[in-house]
Design a protein around this motif. Structure first.
Motif, PDB file in Angstrom:
ATOM      1  N   MET A   1     -12.781  -1.096 -24.486  1.00 56.96           N
ATOM      2  CA  MET A   1     -12.048  -2.123 -25.231  1.00 56.96           C
ATOM      3  C   MET A   1     -11.844  -1.708 -26.692  1.00 56.96           C
ATOM      4  O   MET A   1     -10.811  -1.998 -27.278  1.00 56.96           O
ATOM      5  N   ARG A   2     -12.846  -1.024 -27.251  1.00 57.66           N
ATOM      6  CA  ARG A   2     -12.715  -0.579 -28.640  1.00 57.66           C
ATOM      7  C   ARG A   2     -11.583   0.438 -28.770  1.00 57.66           C
ATOM      8  O   ARG A   2     -10.857   0.461 -29.772  1.00 57.66           O
ATOM      9  N   GLU A   3     -11.432   1.292 -27.764  1.00 61.71           N
ATOM     10  CA  GLU A   3     -10.348   2.276 -27.786  1.00 61.71           C
ATOM     11  C   GLU A   3      -8.982   1.590 -27.745  1.00 61.71           C
ATOM     12  O   GLU A   3      -8.038   2.021 -28.419  1.00 61.71           O
ATOM     13  N   LEU A   4      -8.882   0.512 -26.956  1.00 66.14           N
ATOM     14  CA  LEU A   4      -7.613  -0.224 -26.870  1.00 66.14           C
ATOM     15  C   LEU A   4      -7.296  -0.917 -28.190  1.00 66.14           C
ATOM     16  O   LEU A   4      -6.129  -0.992 -28.593  1.00 66.14           O
ATOM     17  N   VAL A   5      -8.309  -1.433 -28.854  1.00 62.92           N
ATOM     18  CA  VAL A   5      -8.099  -2.038 -30.170  1.00 62.92           C
ATOM     19  C   VAL A   5      -7.615  -0.982 -31.157  1.00 62.92           C
ATOM     20  O   VAL A   5      -6.695  -1.227 -31.955  1.00 62.92           O
ATOM     21  N   ASP A   6      -8.192   0.211 -31.103  1.00 63.47           N
ATOM     22  CA  ASP A   6      -7.754   1.311 -31.974  1.00 63.47           C
ATOM     23  C   ASP A   6      -6.293   1.663 -31.701  1.00 63.47           C
ATOM     24  O   ASP A   6      -5.526   1.925 -32.635  1.00 63.47           O
ATOM     25  N   GLU A   7      -5.902   1.669 -30.407  1.00 62.48           N
ATOM     26  CA  GLU A   7      -4.501   1.952 -30.051  1.00 62.48           C
ATOM     27  C   GLU A   7      -3.581   0.880 -30.609  1.00 62.48           C
ATOM     28  O   GLU A   7      -2.483   1.171 -31.104  1.00 62.48           O
ATOM     29  N   PHE A   8      -4.030  -0.369 -30.528  1.00 63.38           N
ATOM     30  CA  PHE A   8      -3.238  -1.486 -31.054  1.00 63.38           C
ATOM     31  C   PHE A   8      -3.055  -1.367 -32.562  1.00 63.38           C
ATOM     32  O   PHE A   8      -1.947  -1.544 -33.087  1.00 63.38           O
ATOM     33  N   LEU A   9      -4.125  -1.038 -33.278  1.00 64.48           N
ATOM     34  CA  LEU A   9      -4.048  -0.889 -34.734  1.00 64.48           C
ATOM     35  C   LEU A   9      -3.136   0.273 -35.112  1.00 64.48           C
ATOM     36  O   LEU A   9      -2.377   0.193 -36.095  1.00 64.48           O
ATOM     37  N   ALA A  79      -1.707 -11.330 -30.957  1.00 68.21           N
ATOM     38  CA  ALA A  79      -0.928 -10.100 -31.155  1.00 68.21           C
ATOM     39  C   ALA A  79      -1.483  -8.965 -30.291  1.00 68.21           C
ATOM     40  O   ALA A  79      -0.720  -8.167 -29.730  1.00 68.21           O
ATOM     41  N   LEU A  80      -2.802  -8.892 -30.189  1.00 69.95           N
ATOM     42  CA  LEU A  80      -3.430  -7.867 -29.355  1.00 69.95           C
ATOM     43  C   LEU A  80      -3.008  -8.032 -27.902  1.00 69.95           C
ATOM     44  O   LEU A  80      -2.631  -7.052 -27.238  1.00 69.95           O
ATOM     45  N   TYR A  81      -3.043  -9.259 -27.384  1.00 67.40           N
ATOM     46  CA  TYR A  81      -2.691  -9.482 -25.979  1.00 67.40           C
ATOM     47  C   TYR A  81      -1.211  -9.280 -25.712  1.00 67.40           C
ATOM     48  O   TYR A  81      -0.824  -8.835 -24.619  1.00 67.40           O
ATOM     49  N   GLN A  82      -0.367  -9.560 -26.668  1.00 67.32           N
ATOM     50  CA  GLN A  82       1.058  -9.271 -26.506  1.00 67.32           C
ATOM     51  C   GLN A  82       1.267  -7.765 -26.355  1.00 67.32           C
ATOM     52  O   GLN A  82       2.085  -7.317 -25.545  1.00 67.32           O
ATOM     53  N   LEU A  85      -0.161  -6.680 -22.885  1.00 62.53           N
ATOM     54  CA  LEU A  85       0.736  -7.113 -21.806  1.00 62.53           C
ATOM     55  C   LEU A  85       1.977  -6.225 -21.749  1.00 62.53           C
ATOM     56  O   LEU A  85       2.423  -5.815 -20.663  1.00 62.53           O
ATOM     57  N   ARG A  86       2.516  -5.914 -22.930  1.00 60.08           N
ATOM     58  CA  ARG A  86       3.702  -5.059 -22.990  1.00 60.08           C
ATOM     59  C   ARG A  86       3.412  -3.650 -22.451  1.00 60.08           C
ATOM     60  O   ARG A  86       4.260  -3.025 -21.829  1.00 60.08           O
ATOM     61  N   GLU A  87       2.195  -3.167 -22.727  1.00 59.28           N
ATOM     62  CA  GLU A  87       1.800  -1.836 -22.256  1.00 59.28           C
ATOM     63  C   GLU A  87       1.234  -1.877 -20.830  1.00 59.28           C
ATOM     64  O   GLU A  87       0.786  -0.863 -20.314  1.00 59.28           O
ATOM     65  N   ARG A  88       1.273  -3.061 -20.212  1.00 60.64           N
ATOM     66  CA  ARG A  88       0.783  -3.270 -18.841  1.00 60.64           C
ATOM     67  C   ARG A  88      -0.689  -2.892 -18.686  1.00 60.64           C
ATOM     68  O   ARG A  88      -1.120  -2.365 -17.656  1.00 60.64           O
ATOM     69  N   LEU A  89      -1.461  -3.211 -19.714  1.00 63.54           N
ATOM     70  CA  LEU A  89      -2.898  -2.944 -19.699  1.00 63.54           C
ATOM     71  C   LEU A  89      -3.676  -4.187 -19.283  1.00 63.54           C
ATOM     72  O   LEU A  89      -4.884  -4.127 -19.037  1.00 63.54           O
TER      73      LEU A  89
END
Length: 295
Positions: A1-9, A79-82, A85-89
């Motif tokens: 999950m931390r990696e996904l947050v980093d991708e989002f940032l 914003a994170l969930y948008q 969802l857009r990245e189909r994660l």
């Protein structure tokens, strides 16, 4: 999950061009959210549901968090969930229909014209630092720039002949703002007689620099403003945006068009600018009550 947050940032930086302060705020909010998920034994964003988010919201309320702070947290999570969802994660967005606490609209603090004059008259212009401070205060009030926009200015973004500045606002959007004769005079005087004595390297591009000759920080600028506010005996809560709020309010009080003020401030939504109309209506009412014989 931390990696996904980093991708989002990273996405916010590259695709959305968010300002450094906004990015830091998103990061702080999401790190706290991750800690909550970990303490709840949640190992994937797919496992987060509406009920869990409501429990997180209630937890923040019980901790005494301000409604504005909670709303800011929920905006980051939405914003994170948008993004996910857009990245189909993830398969669904648990933030849908999630109600944040209502915020009371707080009117910004503004200075009167007399208070602005007192504040702007505080710097001593017989020193390089005093010239810098005078130019900064005059420019803030003349343009309504955000403090972050002010300190980001480079010398080549100031057009002294045309009396305007080019600044990068939120979302890396550039706008051109006129600065008026008084601000132009002091900025020119600072560049010609003060800045050269403060910078250490000729290659320095920043317009406003600190005692070390490097670009002035937001905190440094804020500290300077607070110091002069105390010296001027202003019995108001002064924030980095006080001169920006005063700039907008005084323009509207003197008949400026709301759309023009929106453009000068760099607001994407005119609804953000409309808060200043509440201030001007209040002023009109005060004048009416004070001057009308049958008020």
């Amino acid at each position: 999950m931390r990696e996904l947050v980093d991708e989002f940032l990273y996405y916010l930086v590259v695709e959305r061009g968010l300002a450094e302060n906004t990015l830091a705020s998103y990061n702080s909010d999401l790190q706290q959210f991750l800690q909550y998920l970990e303490s709840s034994k949640i190992k994937s964003f797919r496992d987060v549901n509406h009920g869990l988010l409501v429990a997180y919201l209630v937890k923040m309320q019980r901790e005494g968090r301000a409604p504005a702070t909670i709303c800011q947290h929920m905006a980051a999570i939405r914003a994170l969930y948008q993004f996910l969802l857009r990245e189909r994660l993830v398969d669904n967005d648990p933030t849908v229909n999630l109600e944040s606490p209502r915020q009371a609209k707080k009117l910004p603090q503004v200075l009167t014209l007399e208070e602005v004059e007192r504040l702007l008259s505080q710097p001593r212009v017989d020193t390089p630092a005093g010239l810098r401070d005078k130019a900064m205060l005059e420019l803030l009030y003349a343009t309504g720039l955000r403090v972050s926009e002010l300190i980001a200015l480079n010398v080549d973004q100031v057009n002294l002949e045309g009396e305007f500045v080019r600044c990068l606002g939120k979302g890396a959007k550039e706008r051109v703002v006129p600065m008026g004769q008084m601000a132009c005079f002091y900025v020119r005087t600072y560049i010609e007689n003060g800045r050269g004595k403060l910078i250490k390297k000729k290659a320095e591009t920043a317009l406003f620099v600190n005692q070390h000759g490097r670009r002035l920080s937001r905190q440094g600028c804020w500290k300077i403003i607070k110091g002069y506010a105390r010296a001027a005996n202003l019995n108001k809560e002064i924030t980095p945006h006080t001169l920006r709020h005063s700039f907008a309010t005084h323009l509207l009080e003197n008949g400026a068009d709301l759309r023009a003020v929106q453009e000068l401030l760099g607001h994407a939504d005119i609804g953000t600018t409309q808060i200043y109309t509440h201030l001007t209506r209040k002023k009109v009412r005060e004048v009416y009550d004070r001057t009308h014989p049958r008020a």
